[in-house]
Design a protein around this motif. Sequence first.
Motif, mmCIF file in Angstrom:
data_model
loop_
_atom_site.group_PDB
_atom_site.id
_atom_site.type_symbol
_atom_site.label_atom_id
_atom_site.label_comp_id
_atom_site.label_asym_id
_atom_site.label_seq_id
_atom_site.Cartn_x
_atom_site.Cartn_y
_atom_site.Cartn_z
ATOM 1 N N TRP A 97 35.319 27.143 53.288
ATOM 2 C CA TRP A 97 35.006 28.585 53.305
ATOM 3 C C TRP A 97 36.196 29.420 53.760
ATOM 4 C CZ3 TRP A 97 31.139 30.067 50.498
ATOM 5 C CH2 TRP A 97 30.084 29.157 50.267
ATOM 6 N N ILE A 130 48.205 35.808 35.637
ATOM 7 C CA ILE A 130 47.224 35.886 36.716
ATOM 8 C C ILE A 130 46.870 34.486 37.184
ATOM 9 C CG2 ILE A 130 44.784 36.399 37.109
ATOM 10 C CD1 ILE A 130 45.185 39.087 36.148
ATOM 11 N N LYS A 131 46.921 34.303 38.489
ATOM 12 C CA LYS A 131 46.624 32.971 39.040
ATOM 13 C C LYS A 131 45.269 32.985 39.750
ATOM 14 C CE LYS A 131 51.297 31.197 39.606
ATOM 15 N NZ LYS A 131 52.233 32.313 39.878
ATOM 16 N N PHE A 132 44.567 31.869 39.605
ATOM 17 C CA PHE A 132 43.262 31.739 40.252
ATOM 18 C C PHE A 132 43.281 30.579 41.234
ATOM 19 C CE2 PHE A 132 42.389 33.879 36.305
ATOM 20 C CZ PHE A 132 41.424 34.802 36.641
ATOM 21 N N THR A 133 42.483 30.694 42.280
ATOM 22 C CA THR A 133 42.251 29.554 43.155
ATOM 23 C C THR A 133 41.146 28.709 42.526
ATOM 24 O OG1 THR A 133 42.767 30.944 45.046
ATOM 25 C CG2 THR A 133 41.622 28.875 45.500
ATOM 26 N N MET A 134 41.409 27.400 42.394
ATOM 27 C CA MET A 134 40.419 26.488 41.826
ATOM 28 C C MET A 134 39.549 25.928 42.952
ATOM 29 S SD MET A 134 40.716 25.998 38.453
ATOM 30 C CE MET A 134 39.555 24.634 38.552
ATOM 31 N N ILE A 135 38.278 25.780 42.661
ATOM 32 C CA ILE A 135 37.380 25.134 43.622
ATOM 33 C C ILE A 135 36.831 23.856 42.996
ATOM 34 C CG2 ILE A 135 35.209 25.342 44.899
ATOM 35 C CD1 ILE A 135 35.740 28.303 45.147
ATOM 36 N N ASP A 136 36.989 22.759 43.717
ATOM 37 C CA ASP A 136 36.519 21.463 43.224
ATOM 38 C C ASP A 136 35.112 21.220 43.757
ATOM 39 O OD1 ASP A 136 36.050 18.887 42.477
ATOM 40 O OD2 ASP A 136 37.525 17.992 43.844
ATOM 41 N N ILE A 137 34.138 21.167 42.845
ATOM 42 C CA ILE A 137 32.757 21.019 43.316
ATOM 43 C C ILE A 137 32.467 19.594 43.801
ATOM 44 C CG2 ILE A 137 31.753 22.910 42.002
ATOM 45 C CD1 ILE A 137 30.758 20.698 40.017
ATOM 46 N N ILE A 163 39.247 29.049 52.789
ATOM 47 C CA ILE A 163 40.042 29.355 51.587
ATOM 48 C C ILE A 163 39.415 30.526 50.830
ATOM 49 C CG2 ILE A 163 40.599 28.493 49.269
ATOM 50 C CD1 ILE A 163 41.356 25.865 50.502
ATOM 51 N N ILE A 164 38.106 30.540 50.766
ATOM 52 C CA ILE A 164 37.413 31.625 50.066
ATOM 53 C C ILE A 164 37.536 32.936 50.839
ATOM 54 C CG2 ILE A 164 35.110 32.451 49.387
ATOM 55 C CD1 ILE A 164 34.518 29.526 48.594
ATOM 56 N N ARG A 165 37.421 32.832 52.146
ATOM 57 C CA ARG A 165 37.469 34.025 52.992
ATOM 58 C C ARG A 165 38.827 34.731 52.909
ATOM 59 N NH1 ARG A 165 35.603 31.561 57.243
ATOM 60 N NH2 ARG A 165 33.376 32.012 57.018
ATOM 61 N N ARG A 166 39.909 33.977 52.786
ATOM 62 C CA ARG A 166 41.264 34.550 52.772
ATOM 63 C C ARG A 166 41.462 35.498 51.615
ATOM 64 N NH1 ARG A 166 43.546 29.577 54.650
ATOM 65 N NH2 ARG A 166 44.032 28.709 52.615
ATOM 66 N N PRO A 197 45.473 41.180 28.225
ATOM 67 C CA PRO A 197 45.489 40.032 29.146
ATOM 68 C C PRO A 197 46.864 39.379 29.233
ATOM 69 C CG PRO A 197 44.513 39.404 27.070
ATOM 70 C CD PRO A 197 44.705 40.896 27.013
ATOM 71 N N ILE A 244 32.916 22.627 50.224
ATOM 72 C CA ILE A 244 33.568 23.942 50.100
ATOM 73 C C ILE A 244 34.324 24.262 51.394
ATOM 74 C CG2 ILE A 244 33.175 26.426 49.813
ATOM 75 C CD1 ILE A 244 32.452 24.885 47.315
#
Lengths: 407, 407
Positions: free
Chosen positions: B402, B389-396, B404-407, B384, B400
Amino acid sequence: MPSFVSNLESAIDGTVLSADKIQTLHKDRPLWVRYDLDKIKRSLQIDNLKNRPHNIWRYKELLPLSPEDSVISLGEVVTPIISCEKLGKKYGLDKLYIKDESSLPTGSFKSRGLVMAVNMAKKFGVKTVAIPTAGNAGGAMAAYAARAGMDAYVFMPEDTPLINKFECKVFGAKAFLINGLIGDCGKIVRDGKDNIGWFDMSTLKEPYRIEGKKTMGLELAEQFNWRSPDVILYPTGGGTGLIGMWKAFNELDQLGWLKDGKRPRMVAVQSDGCCPIVRAFDAGERFAEPVENPYTIASGIRVPSAIGDFMILDAVRESGGKAIAVPEEKIIDYMELTAKTEGISICPETAACVVALEMLSNEGWLQADEEIVIFNTAAAQKYPDITEIKFTMIDIGSPIDWDIIRR
Amino acid sequence: MPSFVSNLESAIDGTVLSADKIQTLHKDRPLWVRYDLDKIKRSLQIDNLKNRPHNIWRYKELLPLSPEDSVISLGEVVTPIISCEKLGKKYGLDKLYIKDESSLPTGSFKSRGLVMAVNMAKKFGVKTVAIPTAGNAGGAMAAYAARAGMDAYVFMPEDTPLINKFECKVFGAKAFLINGLIGDCGKIVRDGKDNIGWFDMSTLKEPYRIEGKKTMGLELAEQFNWRSPDVILYPTGGGTGLIGMWKAFNELDQLGWLKDGKRPRMVAVQSDGCCPIVRAFDAGERFAEPVENPYTIASGIRVPSAIGDFMILDAVRESGGKAIAVPEEKIIDYMELTAKTEGISICPETAACVVALEMLSNEGWLQADEEIVIFNTAAAQKYPDITEIKFTMIDIGSPIDWDIIRR
């Protein structure tokens, strides 16, 4: 090979559903895959297995797919059973074994369920899959989706173990971190069905992960020479494995393959930081109340609400087993204990089972001569962030102090 | 079962040595284990293998120990061969396979050698073992030593991969970090023989790791139905695996088990940041000059000086193979490429082999219809720390997005 699947069946009310099209839930509850067991009985004898490859596909008649269907596979080996004499002796048990699932693709038992779910989704034309995960499921789905040429979306709580986050990216999944719990991830996956158009691969929300997990029971029966062990200890989050194994033993019993028809007592192990199934078991309920503020370092069993709760509880009760919560604070110590004693690297979820072993032995629920199997669902190597480890540094610019090394 | 080992033999000058006592080097060079192959020929037919367990011990006649000797084992499964059609197509190759060693205990090929070395050390009464490592060997030794009840000491460069450091501690080894290279670790282990009294388990400094690694070749031959594949690409540091496999094919040939007597062309793959074997191969030398300032992200092949250099070079040349250095900067990209294309999680060392595959295909050294096998010596999950590695954060807390998720 023609499939021996006859139909799907609602687990909550027995409604018969077609297996010829893609199915998800019925009345918001999971489905069983049903087989024509009489036909299998006529087509397959135990001896037929002898010359088959040593992977999960050797049981193809009892699976929804066979290798002849050019399945997507990453080499799902029959996992080894390792004898644990030293650990057993510590608890007064003569016949203790660990079935080590870390030899499966992506290093965990999750591959069993997801190889089957991804293959079936592909068969039904699915191009995009999504999953909520706080453990090994995301990486396993991402691997099979990559191999199948599908787009994969994975949603994880931000405190998911490092390696589980990492592996999703390695396989090219679109992976997102959520400032919430697995339930929040599950909601995004549910809502995205309409918004993005993916297929929801959540635990038990499609019928085939159970069939993959069932191979744990099929292998175990064959490895014990078609005699069931006495007790199985299984770390229980969503419970697919426990449900799947119990289904395996039932189907083998109907095929007449289990000596004396004996089946194991199934023990569902949870942490006292998150034990909805144990609470329902103790209260005599068939459905479990969701846990508020769930906590356990064993993220794979940090499941506050399981959609298959009644299937887990039915299996545990039918088997004469039990559900048991172990003290959260013991988990890391028992992980280290097992690795140091037996040389077997276990995950925190499995460590909970070792704690349960001690408790059940102390209370006399386990007998010295019983055959007991613990499932190691992944190796400790996937959890470097679970505990801080300190090393002694040696400076090669100075003479070696052998006393420091000796200590 | 009586052993079929007849004697040990110096690899550098053929001196015959007894196998009845513990042996290390002869004239500072490694030893071969020799068998009475005529006797094995009379005792064992290919058909005898059919009913044996699917682990390395199925080849017991060709090993220094058999399961009847109550060996220390952690379930060394026969590793799967995974077809790589998509990756093969990319390079114009129709029959490309990866043999996935990550299903072995501790998740790497190192278990093969160390299960044998630890068992033999135990047989000869060794109580304490030590090893220098920059990769997976330390964890594998620590696991088997724990199971055998031995004390284990591990010395690692401080930039050893995180999981490799972690696993040594998990198994209870006394693990130390060094501000130097693997050679510095090796010197401490060498010096500690007198100071602490441990047994030196360094690569090729005892004769039995080769025998364990030999099972890679035995399995491969059986999996290809006793016909050898055309080419094997192998990441080469200390080279025990390449040496062991070549020994396997020679022994199988002497037993008459290899169809047409055909053996594979062996390709030793190194990084251009550390390629002593490639330099010696190109220069027509039998011994390799140590590399100054070795560098590669693939720590398992960051071996500037191999005690078995001549054994590697002899095998490569006898086989009609070659040694090849790949551009260091391509390694991480090819690791990701393989995981995303085939769903197979490979380590950086194996990624070097994928780079080599491309180079050898481009230069016409590999033919479209040849059977080519790459060894995946461990899974990407053990690395590891190799890339950020970078992640997109989602704030609940927010609706949402969508898109951003679709890209």
